[in-house]
Motif scaffolding. Structure first.
Motif, PDB file in Angstrom:
ATOM      1  N   CYS A  36      45.041 -26.949  -0.950  1.00  0.00           N
ATOM      2  CA  CYS A  36      45.987 -28.043  -0.653  1.00  0.00           C
ATOM      3  C   CYS A  36      47.314 -27.942  -1.402  1.00  0.00           C
ATOM      4  N   PRO A  37      47.304 -27.599  -2.714  1.00  0.00           N
ATOM      5  CA  PRO A  37      48.598 -27.452  -3.383  1.00  0.00           C
ATOM      6  C   PRO A  37      49.460 -26.384  -2.698  1.00  0.00           C
ATOM      7  N   GLU A  41      53.006 -27.133  -0.742  1.00  0.00           N
ATOM      8  CA  GLU A  41      54.208 -26.415  -1.197  1.00  0.00           C
ATOM      9  C   GLU A  41      54.875 -25.696  -0.017  1.00  0.00           C
ATOM     10  N   GLU A  64      48.396 -34.140  -2.591  1.00  0.00           N
ATOM     11  CA  GLU A  64      49.387 -33.110  -2.947  1.00  0.00           C
ATOM     12  C   GLU A  64      50.722 -33.391  -2.276  1.00  0.00           C
ATOM     13  N   LYS A  67      52.703 -36.103  -4.028  1.00  0.00           N
ATOM     14  CA  LYS A  67      53.319 -35.662  -5.291  1.00  0.00           C
ATOM     15  C   LYS A  67      54.687 -35.037  -5.030  1.00  0.00           C
TER      16      LYS A  67
END
Ligand code: SAM
Length: 282
Positions: A36-37, A41, A64, A67
């Motif tokens: 997921c990160p 991204e 994520e 964020k």
């Protein structure tokens, strides 16, 4: 903050809410913490960027995205997950969860209402049973979005990212290429999900084109031609178009000649320009 990609945590949250997985809604939740990160991204989520997520589940990808992005709107069909998301993502004030079927929503209206001039991207781990309809809706609705980053079954990813005119190409390849430039990002093994599906997945990105790469007088005709051509992909193009479009064979031969396409060609060999030329001559 809960670790939403930890299988024990997921089980405990779900059991507290009396939740059981629905196979028919394509509920395979991500438990691989690195996915997921990376996806968030690569989706372009950032300050000043709005994100639409489809199918947040318990919120592992949403977390994520929140964020990184200015605002996230997550659309979840399963009503039972709304109270779960209220709990798991309570710390974010840049998130709105909508309980709806994405296929029924007016997404142009949603973007006008929720993102007020922001650049918008879509990011989702798609429910596999509606991969093609969701992708085609996102493209055909001509949304003011920059890119669509989605996880789909690996086979679908390969099909979408195949080169038009190659053996691996299909109706979805050609249709997607009319609207976007597809790109394979990375593979995700079946073991990265709970419950584990039978097949692997992959994350792809569709970069939306500003203009279609070919000139088409009537897009409906173009998509009807693509659909008919690939419906019987083993047949030569003159036969598949005649039966798929219910047009007389001699007429089809004339259309193909005007379009400069051999009547004995197969759909998978045709370029987007070939499909446009056929549609423009009907
Ligand atoms: N994003 C979560 C993750 O990565 O763990 C869940 C992904 S799961 C593959 C797909 C999600 O889409 C589920 O939460 C399911 O309930 C939801 N879903 C299924 N059909 C939907 C639809 N038509 N509209 C919106 N959400 C849907």
């Amino acid at each position: 903050m809960n670790n939403l990609s930890d299988s024990k945590t997921i089980k405990s949250i779900l059991s507290n809410h009396g939740f059981t997985f629905s196979k028919s809604l394509g509920q395979n939740f991500l438990i691989n913490p690195s996915v997921c990160p990376r996806m968030a991204e690569l989706s372009g989520a950032d300050t000043g960027i709005g994100v639409i997520e489809i199918g947040p589940g318990i919120g592992v990808l949403t977390n994520e995205l929140c964020k990184l992005a200015e605002k996230v709107v997550a659309i979840e069909l399963d009503k039972r997950l709304i109270s779960v998301l209220d709990e798991t993502l309570s710390e974010y004030d840049n998130l709105k969860v909508i309980n709806a079927d994405v296929l029924d929503l007016d997404l142009n209206q949603l973007i006008r209402d929720e993102f007020d001039g922001m650049e918008v991207v879509v990011c989702a781990n798609l429910p596999y049973y509606i991969t093609s309809p969701v992708i085609m809706k996102l493209l055909e609705d001509k949304l003011p979005i920059k890119a669509i980053t989605v996880m789909v079954q690996k086979e679908a990813a390969q099909r979408i990212c195949a080169e038009v005119g190659s053996r691996q190409s299909g109706a979805l390849t050609v249709s997607v290429n009319y609207y976007a430039e597809p790109q394979m990002l990375f593979s995700v093994s079946a073991g990265s999900f709970m419950p584990a599906p039978k097949v692997d997945s992959a994350v792809i990105c569709l970069n939306i084109r500003r203009e279609p790469p070919v000139l088409v007088e009537n897009e409906k005709k173009l998509f009807a031609v693509i659909k008919a051509a690939f419906a019987q992909r083993r047949k030569v193009i003159s036969n598949s178009l005649a039966s798929g479009l219910l047009i007389d064979k001699t007429k089809i031969m004339e259309i193909l000649e005007k379009a400069g396409v051999s009547h004995s060609e197969r759909a998978e060999k045709l370029s987007l320009q070939n499909f446009a030329d056929i549609a423009n001559n009907i």
